[in-house]
Design a protein around this motif. Structure first.
Motif, short mmCIF file in Angstrom:
data_model
loop_
_atom_site.label_atom_id
_atom_site.label_comp_id
_atom_site.label_asym_id
_atom_site.label_seq_id
_atom_site.Cartn_x
_atom_site.Cartn_y
_atom_site.Cartn_z
N LEU A 21 0.81 -1.22 0.00
CA LEU A 21 0.00 0.00 0.00
C LEU A 21 0.85 1.27 0.00
O LEU A 21 0.46 2.29 -0.57
N LEU A 22 2.00 1.20 0.64
CA LEU A 22 2.88 2.37 0.78
C LEU A 22 3.90 2.50 -0.34
O LEU A 22 4.67 3.46 -0.36
N TRP A 23 3.92 1.56 -1.26
CA TRP A 23 5.00 1.44 -2.24
C TRP A 23 5.31 2.74 -2.98
O TRP A 23 6.47 3.05 -3.26
N TYR A 32 6.46 7.45 3.73
CA TYR A 32 7.76 6.96 3.25
C TYR A 32 8.60 6.43 4.41
O TYR A 32 9.25 5.39 4.29
N GLU A 33 8.57 7.14 5.51
CA GLU A 33 9.31 6.69 6.70
C GLU A 33 8.77 5.35 7.19
O GLU A 33 9.53 4.46 7.57
N GLU A 34 7.45 5.20 7.16
CA GLU A 34 6.84 3.93 7.56
C GLU A 34 7.27 2.82 6.60
O GLU A 34 7.60 1.70 7.02
N LEU A 35 7.28 3.12 5.31
CA LEU A 35 7.71 2.15 4.30
C LEU A 35 9.15 1.71 4.55
O LEU A 35 9.45 0.50 4.53
N GLU A 36 10.03 2.65 4.79
CA GLU A 36 11.43 2.34 5.05
C GLU A 36 11.59 1.47 6.31
O GLU A 36 12.35 0.50 6.31
#
Length: 53
Positions: A21-23, A32-36
């Motif tokens: 979902l965050l891609w 983006y921070e959550e994705l990383e």
């Protein structure tokens, strides 16, 4: 989603779904921070549970 160490298959699957979902998150955003962070946690889980021989 609360971000914590991934310890179960269910948590791993949930993290992968959230990553999907965050891609397309834009850099310098909370998403983006959550994705990383989730990516690093998934990587650590997979290294521990699916070692490459």
């Amino acid at each position: 989603m609360t971000i914590k160490k991934i310890e179960t298959t269910e948590e791993h699957q949930a993290a992968l779904a959230r990553i999907e979902l965050l891609w397309d998150a834009e850099p310098n955003t909370p998403e983006y921070e959550e994705l990383e962070t989730l990516s690093a946690l998934v990587d650590a889980y997979e290294d521990a549970n699916f070692p490459m021989i």
